[in-house]
Scaffold this motif. Structure first.
Motif, PDB file in Angstrom:
ATOM      1  N   SER A  75       0.831  -1.204   0.000  1.00  0.00           N
ATOM      2  CA  SER A  75       0.000   0.000   0.000  1.00  0.00           C
ATOM      3  C   SER A  75       0.868   1.258   0.000  1.00  0.00           C
ATOM      4  CB  SER A  75      -0.942   0.005   1.210  1.00  0.00           C
ATOM      5  OG  SER A  75      -0.207   0.033   2.426  1.00  0.00           O
ATOM      6  N   ARG A  78       2.548   1.632  -3.496  1.00  0.00           N
ATOM      7  CA  ARG A  78       1.647   2.203  -4.494  1.00  0.00           C
ATOM      8  C   ARG A  78       1.466   3.694  -4.280  1.00  0.00           C
ATOM      9  NH1 ARG A  78      -2.976  -2.571  -4.408  1.00  0.00           N
ATOM     10  NH2 ARG A  78      -1.840  -4.066  -5.729  1.00  0.00           N
ATOM     11  N   SER A  79       1.319   4.095  -3.021  1.00  0.00           N
ATOM     12  CA  SER A  79       1.147   5.513  -2.717  1.00  0.00           C
ATOM     13  C   SER A  79       2.395   6.302  -3.087  1.00  0.00           C
ATOM     14  CB  SER A  79       0.839   5.682  -1.226  1.00  0.00           C
ATOM     15  OG  SER A  79       0.772   7.041  -0.873  1.00  0.00           O
ATOM     16  N   TYR A  81       4.694   5.567  -5.429  1.00  0.00           N
ATOM     17  CA  TYR A  81       4.870   5.638  -6.877  1.00  0.00           C
ATOM     18  C   TYR A  81       3.789   6.457  -7.572  1.00  0.00           C
ATOM     19  CZ  TYR A  81       8.327   1.835  -6.649  1.00  0.00           C
ATOM     20  OH  TYR A  81       9.431   1.073  -6.386  1.00  0.00           O
ATOM     21  N   ARG A  82       2.603   6.516  -6.964  1.00  0.00           N
ATOM     22  CA  ARG A  82       1.464   7.125  -7.647  1.00  0.00           C
ATOM     23  C   ARG A  82       1.731   8.599  -7.967  1.00  0.00           C
ATOM     24  NH1 ARG A  82      -2.219   6.477  -3.930  1.00  0.00           N
ATOM     25  NH2 ARG A  82      -2.602   4.309  -4.566  1.00  0.00           N
ATOM     26  N   GLY A  83       1.484   8.968  -9.181  1.00  0.00           N
ATOM     27  CA  GLY A  83       1.557  10.378  -9.566  1.00  0.00           C
ATOM     28  C   GLY A  83       2.950  10.899  -9.825  1.00  0.00           C
ATOM     29  N   HIS A 112       3.490   0.006 -10.855  1.00  0.00           N
ATOM     30  CA  HIS A 112       2.725   0.900  -9.986  1.00  0.00           C
ATOM     31  C   HIS A 112       2.695   2.359 -10.443  1.00  0.00           C
ATOM     32  CE1 HIS A 112       2.280  -2.307  -7.085  1.00  0.00           C
ATOM     33  NE2 HIS A 112       3.587  -2.444  -6.974  1.00  0.00           N
ATOM     34  N   ALA A 113       3.652   2.781 -11.248  1.00  0.00           N
ATOM     35  CA  ALA A 113       3.747   4.202 -11.592  1.00  0.00           C
ATOM     36  C   ALA A 113       3.092   4.506 -12.936  1.00  0.00           C
ATOM     37  CB  ALA A 113       5.215   4.627 -11.615  1.00  0.00           C
ATOM     38  N   ASP A 114       3.011   5.784 -13.245  1.00  0.00           N
ATOM     39  CA  ASP A 114       2.482   6.243 -14.526  1.00  0.00           C
ATOM     40  C   ASP A 114       3.283   5.599 -15.661  1.00  0.00           C
ATOM     41  OD1 ASP A 114       2.122   7.914 -16.922  1.00  0.00           O
ATOM     42  OD2 ASP A 114       1.121   9.335 -15.584  1.00  0.00           O
TER      43      ASP A 114
END
Length: 221
Positions: A75, A78-79, A81-83, A112-114
């Protein structure tokens, strides 16, 4: 260049094995100093710095959360890597294991990333194997520049070697990646101001000073 504003805010992440110098690279970028043993629990506070990309006529504000101390927590991963619009994938040039593990870290980034994220492979700790190094600090290089460059090209990554200790190429790594992101914005790959890691910005207080990069090499050629 006191009072300058910035054109874009770009979120960067820094990933790789423990001990490769991720936090040291971030501290070198933001504070222009070397911390030999940074606290591994720095948390997720953002470090930031303004850089100028003269070739593009843009000033960029980099925002970098401290490397996560909990790589096994999905979790948090993911947070983290996100954005992100950019990523420094770091290995230690004196550790073949960290270079081999970069493959797994890259797989995580791509999961997990863009998908349009710009990733630059950074071989850190070149100061430890330089001929001019001092005494017992010298280590044997285990990953050649050519080998790392070949793998980076194969995976579609940017690449350079750096030293968080001396500061060599640290700013340049972020500049090269930022320049690539700007090219993607210009081509419409990143939907500027609608992609989470790329934000248009126009501060109105006029109190932001540009911290000039120490390395003046061009990064967009």
């Amino acid at each position: 260049m006191a009072g300058i504003t910035w054109h874009y805010v770009l979120k960067f992440i820094i990933t790789g094995d423990a001990g490769v110098g991720k936090s040291s690279l971030l501290i070198r970028l933001t504070d222009q100093r070397f911390l030999a043993n940074p606290d591994p629990t720095l948390g997720v506070e953002f470090g930031s710095k303004l850089i100028e990309i003269p070739e593009e006529g843009k000033v960029i504000k980099l925002q970098c959360p401290s490397p996560s101390p909990f790589p096994s927590d999905t979790s948090i991963t993911r947070s983290y890597y996100r954005g992100a619009a950019g990523c420094l994938l770091v290995y230690d040039v004196t550790s073949r294991k960290s270079f081999k593990n970069a493959q797994s870290w890259l797989a995580d980034v791509r999961e997990h990333a863009d998908p349009h994220l710009t990733c630059i492979l950074v071989g850190n700790k070149i100061d430890l194997c330089n001929e001019e190094g001092e005494g017992s600090s010298n280590r044997q290089r285990e990953v050649s520049t050519d080998e790392a460059d070949e793998w980076a090209r194969k995976e579609g990554l940017l690449f350079l070697e750096a030293s968080a200790k001396s500061g060599s190429n640290v700013d340049l790594a972020f500049e090269k990646a930022s320049c690539d992101i700007l090219h993607k914005i210009n081509r419409g790959v990143f939907d500027d101001n609608r992609s989470p890691g790329v934000k248009l910005s126009n501060p109105t207080n006029g109190s932001v000073a540009l911290n000039q990069a120490s390395n003046k090499q061009g990064c967009c050629s």
